[in-house]
Design a protein around this motif. Structure first.
Motif, mmCIF file in Angstrom:
data_model
loop_
_atom_site.group_PDB
_atom_site.id
_atom_site.type_symbol
_atom_site.label_atom_id
_atom_site.label_comp_id
_atom_site.label_asym_id
_atom_site.label_seq_id
_atom_site.Cartn_x
_atom_site.Cartn_y
_atom_site.Cartn_z
ATOM 1 N N MET A 295 0.826 -1.214 0.000
ATOM 2 C CA MET A 295 0.000 0.000 0.000
ATOM 3 C C MET A 295 0.862 1.267 0.000
ATOM 4 O O MET A 295 0.352 2.355 -0.219
ATOM 5 N N THR B 29 -7.560 6.495 2.498
ATOM 6 C CA THR B 29 -7.431 5.746 1.251
ATOM 7 C C THR B 29 -8.180 6.459 0.121
ATOM 8 O O THR B 29 -8.837 7.472 0.357
ATOM 9 N N PHE C 87 -15.777 1.237 5.272
ATOM 10 C CA PHE C 87 -15.420 -0.127 5.647
ATOM 11 C C PHE C 87 -14.447 -0.673 4.613
ATOM 12 O O PHE C 87 -14.770 -0.708 3.420
ATOM 13 N N ARG C 88 -13.258 -1.069 5.053
ATOM 14 C CA ARG C 88 -12.229 -1.550 4.129
ATOM 15 C C ARG C 88 -11.498 -2.747 4.692
ATOM 16 O O ARG C 88 -11.532 -3.011 5.873
ATOM 17 N N ARG C 89 -10.767 -3.383 3.790
ATOM 18 C CA ARG C 89 -9.881 -4.454 4.227
ATOM 19 C C ARG C 89 -8.621 -3.766 4.771
ATOM 20 O O ARG C 89 -8.032 -2.931 4.089
ATOM 21 N N ILE C 90 -8.226 -4.101 5.991
ATOM 22 C CA ILE C 90 -7.077 -3.431 6.604
ATOM 23 C C ILE C 90 -5.800 -4.230 6.403
ATOM 24 O O ILE C 90 -4.771 -3.688 6.052
ATOM 25 N N HIS D 120 -1.562 -15.169 1.794
ATOM 26 C CA HIS D 120 -2.596 -15.708 0.909
ATOM 27 C C HIS D 120 -3.504 -16.697 1.624
ATOM 28 O O HIS D 120 -4.529 -17.096 1.108
ATOM 29 N N TYR E 49 -10.848 -6.759 8.547
ATOM 30 C CA TYR E 49 -11.579 -5.606 8.028
ATOM 31 C C TYR E 49 -11.704 -4.538 9.105
ATOM 32 O O TYR E 49 -11.528 -4.808 10.290
ATOM 33 N N LYS F 217 -11.413 2.833 7.427
ATOM 34 C CA LYS F 217 -10.408 3.754 6.891
ATOM 35 C C LYS F 217 -11.127 5.063 6.629
ATOM 36 O O LYS F 217 -12.357 5.106 6.578
ATOM 37 N N PRO G 122 -6.534 -2.451 -3.402
ATOM 38 C CA PRO G 122 -6.305 -3.669 -2.612
ATOM 39 C C PRO G 122 -7.100 -3.735 -1.311
ATOM 40 O O PRO G 122 -7.269 -4.800 -0.762
ATOM 41 N N ASP G 123 -7.569 -2.575 -0.826
ATOM 42 C CA ASP G 123 -8.301 -2.603 0.441
ATOM 43 C C ASP G 123 -9.812 -2.690 0.232
ATOM 44 O O ASP G 123 -10.599 -2.424 1.129
ATOM 45 N N MET G 124 -10.196 -3.029 -0.989
ATOM 46 C CA MET G 124 -11.615 -3.140 -1.310
ATOM 47 C C MET G 124 -11.864 -4.540 -1.866
ATOM 48 O O MET G 124 -11.084 -5.039 -2.666
ATOM 49 N N ASP G 125 -12.933 -5.179 -1.431
ATOM 50 C CA ASP G 125 -13.296 -6.470 -1.999
ATOM 51 C C ASP G 125 -14.818 -6.605 -1.959
ATOM 52 O O ASP G 125 -15.520 -5.633 -1.634
ATOM 53 N N LYS H 20 -0.884 -4.454 -9.947
ATOM 54 C CA LYS H 20 -0.524 -4.566 -8.531
ATOM 55 C C LYS H 20 -1.800 -4.640 -7.673
ATOM 56 O O LYS H 20 -1.918 -5.508 -6.813
ATOM 57 N N ARG I 290 -3.470 -7.905 -7.795
ATOM 58 C CA ARG I 290 -2.577 -9.007 -7.398
ATOM 59 C C ARG I 290 -2.245 -9.928 -8.577
ATOM 60 O O ARG I 290 -2.256 -11.144 -8.460
ATOM 61 N N LYS J 64 4.773 -12.365 -6.574
ATOM 62 C CA LYS J 64 5.761 -11.891 -5.597
ATOM 63 C C LYS J 64 6.201 -13.046 -4.722
ATOM 64 O O LYS J 64 5.551 -14.066 -4.675
ATOM 65 N N ASP K 176 6.340 -14.777 -1.228
ATOM 66 C CA ASP K 176 5.455 -14.731 -0.059
ATOM 67 C C ASP K 176 6.222 -14.228 1.156
ATOM 68 O O ASP K 176 7.389 -14.456 1.291
#
Lengths: 133, 386, 349
Positions: free
Chosen positions: A72, A93, A110-113, A118, A124, A127, C46-49, C340, C343, C347, C349
């Motif tokens: 990030m 963000t 609300f975000r993934r922190i 993997h 979550y 932000k 990346p912080d959103m899904d 990036k 993903r 990379k 791990d």
């Protein structure tokens, strides 16, 4: 070090719903929740939900980040004062880090922190995003 | 309560000390202090260490370190308050001697920080912040102090140059300290042009990662007199605490824990801040020295930056700060830092500072200010010539 | 009759232009722009899904539902082909975040791009059957197309959320019809990162056959014609397909315009026609009829007829409009940043 997901799960009330303690005597709100009002020693409280808008009171741009956050970087990290006067720290963000400044209006999203690679659990929480509507 | 004094000091080599383990670093400092004081035994050991567990996987330090310094059986314990662990160890030794429980006690500090990657060291240091509400969100220590810096700049107009001059001054002092990790001078331009770590802090605004140990011998006046070595008195010792999370502080531009500790320590010593001739303060970042200089009450809020530009805090100034070079130049093995501050005050008050680093005109009163985290704990000692 | 009590959408602010993707793979950007009517697509950072998009869309649906107490929501169904976990529900996170736990039923639905309308269909059935006061249906995706594949030009991210109930409706559901067959036009096997598809087989026998099948059956059942509707919105894997199928059914460009988002949003998979519906509701007037038909590979379509109520005028502005999220304050990213964020870069791990 990998911690059990229980550690994060315990904090959902704060991270997901911004629940805070509002003490009867002082009327002061603390985030996260506390048992005792540090000012009055009062333990009588109600659970309140923090507002989701505020203003940045200070910030930085993290350019050298811990490995969990390296993808990030650079990212802005700020303390915002919400409309009820409560302060909390979170990343800013969805913006160019150069735009972040003191006094900027933000909204809580609300975000993934973070995630444990993997394979591990996803964490979550909140932000800040620039308030543009 | 008995009067308490310091009668001898010792330091290990500081820096990236690849050839020495934590126990060896500690032993080097401990034996140097014992030799310096000329004591033939100890009644106790308090060792300050922030995170033996995370840096080298070793806890239980009282036992292992007293054994390796050749004193099996010694009552020994480890004291922890993040980066203020060393200062807290000095305070623990002070209380032990002042109370009459022990006569000759060692206060030491150690940190072996280079056996782990930079990322692991960052993690270990970040345990001094609020894990759930700061570190969870990606905060680092430079980041927390950077937020204090932005708040201070916005409120008082503190400038880049003021921050830089803290580093320049401390490196100028550190260049004359044989124990310093980075004993060289730097320029304000060099600081401002160095790589950004966490805006507005550049790498040269930050103290380094250091291996090192320091030790002092804390005892009674009677013992010190019998030893016939130079000694100084500890006339004030106090601790203050505050919220661990920066967001919850009443005011992010001051360190209340340092204010509380300083006021209590000065009261105990029956002194005012202007009676103190110089200070070793916790300059983990350049902004920290500015904020601390104000928090201890030496300068009005927002005025320390100007004082630093005016050389008020230089070696020859009215209130020299960090004559040792500070954490910035001397290095910052976190658990050892608070003890090493006392080592410097001892040297200055006994006229033993090396290489022209001696503060002129025989200073009589010195203080140390050591802090943990982003200022959630602070320990202050007032020391005077005997 | 059951219907929508509150609705909301959420989209990423980031976009990538078709030219930027085409440049990397030596593809012909004009043919994608003209042939498939795709100009750019949304890119989730990346912080959103799927879960975070769902939470924000649901909060907006709650804002428009006004007096609905989250504790009165009896079910949360999220339709998506990009649930962040293979095993562990998305719905419980949303339930926890909006304060709807623990007396609730959650399920994650999957049916390629039809999972969202599926969630809407089941949520409607529950409230219609009086099994619960409210049910929350969410259509969300952060879809991935394989690098250089045609899908990469369209696979996008977004969410639409609908609180279904039987009183205080914004839009009543007059009728529905579903139409499915086993048609293997697009799939992703377990443990595979990117989907596979049948190329041109995804068209006539897949998208068009099922969309037309469901739509014609529903129009027949309801005794209505395209001209009876104020608006229509269809699954939009690109800009061209929904336009073509709309015309085949007798709808006009004006009728599909409000919900025709794909040209600048891309294909939000499960989110596509549901998000189209949110954008349509943003402009609809009381009494308007809205036709909606989803499509999911594998394959099937769910068609709905919505009748907008007077309450739309009161709640429309209680949350941000979908078109505003789509067209204002967007952040364009280059292919490297996109790779990036998604993903796609291998990379250590």
């Amino acid at each position: 070090m990998t911690m059990f997901s229980s550690r994060n799960w315990r904090e959902y009330q704060h991270r997901y719903r911004l629940e805070a303690s509002k003490f009867k005597k002082s009327g002061k709100t603390y985030f996260p929740k506390r048992t005792v009002d540090p000012e009055t020693g009062d333990t009588e409280q109600e659970i309140v939900k923090l507002p989701d808008e505020g203003k940045i009171v200070t910030y930085t741009v993290i350019r050298v980040a811990p490995s969990k956050f390296a993808d990030m970087a650079p990212y802005a990290l700020a303390i915002a004062e919400l409309t009820d006067g409560t302060r909390l720290m979170a990343q800013v963000t969805d913006c160019d880090v150069e735009q972040v400044k003191i006094g900027m209006d933000v909204r809580v999203e609300f975000r993934r922190i973070q995630d444990e690679g993997h394979h591990g659990v996803l964490s979550y929480g909140y932000k800040f995003v620039p308030k543009w509507f | 309560m008995r009067d308490v004094c310091i009668v001898g000091v010792g330091m290990s080599k500081w820096g990236e000390v690849w050839r020495k383990s934590m126990r060896e670093l500690h032993t080097d400092a401990a034996l140097a202090a014992i030799k310096n004081a000329g004591v033939d035994h100890l009644d106790g050991l308090y060792v300050g260490c922030m995170s033996g567990g995370l840096f080298v996987g070793q806890e239980h330090l009282g036992a292992i370190l007293s054994d390796y310094m050749g004193m099996r059986g010694l009552p020994a314990m480890r004291v922890e308050s993040a980066c203020a662990s060393g200062g807290m160890a000095v305070r623990a030794a002070y209380i032990d001697v002042a109370s009459g429980m022990s006569d000759i006690v060692m206060a030491s500090g150690v940190e072996k920080m280079t056996d782990v990657s930079g990322d692991d060291a960052t993690y270990a240091l970040a345990t001094a912040a609020d894990q759930e509400y700061e570190v969870f969100h990606g905060a680092t220590f430079p980041g927390l102090y950077a937020m204090m810096a932005h708040a201070h700049m916005a409120k008082y107009g503190t400038t880049r140059e003021m921050l830089s001059m803290v580093a320049v001054k401390n490196h100028r002092n550190g260049a004359r300290n044989p124990s310093a990790q980075y004993p060289f001078e730097i320029t304000a331009e060099g600081v401002a042009k160095s790589v950004l770590i966490a805006d507005p802090l550049h790498i040269l605004d930050c103290s380094p990662i250091t291996d090192g140990a320091a030790a002092v011998i804390v005892t009674t006046v009677d013992v010190a007199k019998k030893l016939g070595k130079p000694y100084i008195k500890i006339t004030g010792s106090a601790v203050g605490t505050d919220t661990i999370a920066l967001a919850q502080r009443e005011d992010m531009t001051t360190i209340k824990a340092a204010t509380i500790a300083t006021q209590k320590a000065l009261k105990a010593a029956d002194k005012k801040i202007d009676d103190v001739n110089f200070a070793e303060v916790h300059d983990c970042f350049t902004i920290a020295e500015i904020v601390v200089a104000e928090s201890i009450g030496k300068y009005e809020p927002g005025k320390a930056g100007q004082a630093i530009l005016a050389c008020d805090t230089s070696l020859e100034g009215r209130f020299p700060m960090n004559p040792s070079g500070g954490l910035k130049s001397k290095g910052h093995p976190v658990g050892a830092t608070g003890v090493a501050q006392v080592v410097e005050v001892y040297k200055q008050l006994t006229g033993q500072a090396e290489n022209g680093r001696q503060i002129p005109n025989n200073p009589k009163v010195g203080m140390t200010q050591n802090m943990g985290g982003s200022g959630a704990s602070s320990v202050v000692h007032i020391m005077e010539v005997a | 009759m059951a219907g929508i009590v509150g609705y909301g959408a959420h989209l990423p602010r980031h976009r990538i232009k078709v030219e930027e993707i085409a440049k990397v793979w030596g593809a012909d950007a004009p043919s994608y722009k003209k042939g498939l009517m795709l100009r750019e697509k949304s890119v989730p950072p990346p912080d959103m899904d799927t879960i975070t998009l769902s939470v924000e869309a649901s909060k907006r649906a709650l804002a428009r539902a006004e007096m609905v107490d989250p504790a009165d929501i009896g079910a949360i169904y999220i339709g998506s082909e990009s649930h962040p976990y293979a095993v562990k529900p998305s719905g419980t996170v949303v339930a926890e975040a909006i304060g709807a736990t623990p007396h609730i039923h959650c399920a994650d639905f999957e049916f390629a791009c039809k999972a969202g309308s599926e969630a809407m269909y089941v949520a409607l059935s529950h409230v219609e059957a009086k099994q619960m006061k409210y049910a929350l249906a969410i259509a969300a995706d952060t879809s991935q197309g394989a690098p250089s594949d045609a899908l990469e030009f369209s696979a996008a991210a977004g969410a639409g959320a609908f609180i279904m109930g039987t009183d205080n409706l914004i839009a009543e559901c007059l009728d529905t019809h579903s139409y499915m067959t086993d048609t293997p036009d697009f799939w992703r096997r377990e443990h595979q990162f990117y989907p596979q598809h049948g190329g041109r087989f995804t068209g006539e026998e897949a998208y068009f056959a099922h969309t037309l099948g469901a739509s014609k059956a529903l129009l027949g059942k309801a005794g209505m014609k395209a001209k009876d509707f104020a608006y229509a919105t269809f699954h939009q894997p690109n800009g061209k397909f929904p336009q073509k199928v709309a015309f085949m059914l007798g709808f006009t460009q004006e009728q599909i315009d409000p919900g025709w988002l794909a040209p600048t949003l891309g294909n939000t998979y499960s989110g596509a026609s549901p998000i189209g519906l949110t954008a349509t509701l943003d402009v609809a007037k009381p009494g308007d009829l809205i036709f909606m038909c989803s499509y999911g590979s594998g394959a099937g379509s769910d068609a709905f007829i919505w009748k907008v109520t007077d309450r739309i005028n009161e709640v429309r502005d209680k949350a941000v409009h979908t078109r505003k999220l789509l067209s204002e304050n967007v952040i364009y990213v280059d292919y490297g940043t996109y790779a990036k964020y998604r993903r796609k870069i291998r990379k250590n791990d």
